[in-house]
Design an enzyme around this catalytic site. Structure first.
Site, short mmCIF file in Angstrom:
data_model
loop_
_atom_site.label_atom_id
_atom_site.label_comp_id
_atom_site.label_asym_id
_atom_site.label_seq_id
_atom_site.Cartn_x
_atom_site.Cartn_y
_atom_site.Cartn_z
N PRO A 150 0.80 -1.23 0.00
CA PRO A 150 0.00 0.00 0.00
C PRO A 150 0.83 1.28 0.00
O PRO A 150 1.84 1.37 0.71
CB PRO A 150 -0.80 -0.09 1.30
N ASN A 151 0.38 2.22 -0.79
CA ASN A 151 0.91 3.59 -0.88
C ASN A 151 2.24 3.70 -1.61
O ASN A 151 2.72 4.82 -1.85
CB ASN A 151 1.03 4.24 0.52
N ARG A 208 5.30 11.06 -2.39
CA ARG A 208 4.87 10.79 -1.01
C ARG A 208 6.03 11.02 -0.05
O ARG A 208 7.04 10.33 -0.13
CB ARG A 208 4.41 9.34 -0.94
N TYR A 236 11.04 9.01 1.99
CA TYR A 236 11.12 7.92 1.00
C TYR A 236 11.91 8.28 -0.26
O TYR A 236 12.07 7.44 -1.14
CB TYR A 236 9.71 7.46 0.64
N ASN A 259 8.08 -5.36 -0.33
CA ASN A 259 7.97 -4.23 0.59
C ASN A 259 6.50 -4.17 0.95
O ASN A 259 5.68 -3.72 0.16
CB ASN A 259 8.42 -2.92 -0.07
N ALA A 293 2.89 -0.55 5.27
CA ALA A 293 2.39 -0.62 6.65
C ALA A 293 1.83 -2.00 7.01
O ALA A 293 1.73 -2.34 8.19
CB ALA A 293 1.33 0.46 6.88
N HIS A 343 3.47 -4.12 9.59
CA HIS A 343 3.37 -3.87 11.03
C HIS A 343 2.21 -4.61 11.70
O HIS A 343 2.17 -4.72 12.91
CB HIS A 343 3.20 -2.36 11.30
N ASP A 403 0.57 -15.20 7.38
CA ASP A 403 0.19 -16.60 7.13
C ASP A 403 0.43 -16.97 5.67
O ASP A 403 0.85 -18.09 5.37
CB ASP A 403 -1.28 -16.83 7.50
N GLU A 412 12.17 -9.47 2.82
CA GLU A 412 11.41 -8.26 3.17
C GLU A 412 12.30 -7.03 3.00
O GLU A 412 13.44 -7.02 3.48
CB GLU A 412 10.96 -8.38 4.63
N HIS A 432 12.41 -2.59 3.15
CA HIS A 432 11.80 -1.29 3.47
C HIS A 432 12.78 -0.21 3.06
O HIS A 432 14.00 -0.36 3.25
CB HIS A 432 11.50 -1.18 4.97
N SER A 491 12.89 2.90 4.38
CA SER A 491 13.33 3.65 5.56
C SER A 491 13.83 2.72 6.65
O SER A 491 13.51 1.53 6.67
CB SER A 491 12.18 4.52 6.07
N ARG A 509 12.23 5.20 13.47
CA ARG A 509 10.97 5.94 13.28
C ARG A 509 10.00 5.70 14.43
O ARG A 509 10.40 5.29 15.50
CB ARG A 509 10.39 5.57 11.91
N ARG A 519 6.15 1.45 14.12
CA ARG A 519 6.86 0.87 12.97
C ARG A 519 7.97 -0.09 13.41
O ARG A 519 8.61 -0.74 12.58
CB ARG A 519 7.46 1.97 12.09
C1 DQA Z 1 7.84 1.36 4.37
C2 DQA Z 1 7.75 1.64 5.87
C3 DQA Z 1 6.34 1.48 6.38
O1 DQA Z 1 6.29 1.78 7.77
C4 DQA Z 1 5.42 2.42 5.66
O2 DQA Z 1 4.09 2.22 6.08
C5 DQA Z 1 5.54 2.33 4.18
C6 DQA Z 1 6.87 2.22 3.60
C7 DQA Z 1 9.26 1.62 3.83
O3 DQA Z 1 9.54 1.17 2.72
O4 DQA Z 1 10.08 2.29 4.48
O5 DQA Z 1 4.55 2.39 3.46
O6 DQA Z 1 7.55 -0.01 4.13
#
Ligand code: DQA
Length: 148
Positions: free
Chosen positions: A10-11, A18, A23, A74, A77, A80, A87, A98, A100, A102, A107, A111
């Protein structure tokens, strides 16, 4: 040729605009292009999937189950709190890396909790878009190691 699925949660479709102070300014398309270049240099195939929907990501992982050799994700959120995604990852027999952008430990408190991490093979975080490249390298390494 080994196949690797890269999943963006997401996002992440909004990367570039953003919160660039966190980021960075690279767009998702630019990140994908750099992953394609690395994949070509390493002789592997990559495919991409982005969704803002937990269920769609789970469906995509189920489809990938017997088709790809590794996953780089990635989860945004979802990392978290999504036990459903946890699962789904736990049910895969292929390695999942995995990533990320950041450094989550630097943070907000919420997170720091990473519910997918125990079922992933490892994590890369804190290096901006380079986290993805490191994650892809790790996935390639795991595939080659497994094939040996
Ligand atoms: C993220 C870190 C997450 O906490 C956040 O919700 C994101 C981006 C990162 O790539 O740093 O959407 O996964």
């Amino acid at each position: 040729m080994a196949r690797i699925l890269v999943v963006h949660g997401p996002n992440l479709n909004l990367l570039g605009e953003r919160q660039p102070e966190i980021y960075g300014r690279q767009t998702l398309e630019e990140i994908n292009q750099s992953l394609l270049a690395l994949a070509a240099a390493e002789g592997v195939e990559v495919e991409f999937f982005q969704s803002n929907h937990e269920g769609a990501i789970i469906d995509r992982l189920h489809q990938a189950r017997n088709v790809v050799d590794a996953v780089v994700i990635n989860p945004g959120a979802l990392g978290h709190y999504s036990y459903a995604l946890r699962d789904a990852i736990a049910s895969l027999s292929i390695p999942v890396v995995e990533v990320h952008l950041s450094n989550l430990h630097a943070r907000e408190e919420f997170r720091h909790r990473l519910v997918l991490s125990p079922v992933c093979r490892g994590q890369v975080m804190g290096f901006g878009p380079y986290s993805y490249l490191l994650g892809l390298r790790a996935a390639i390494h795991l595939i080659r190691e497994g094939a040996r």
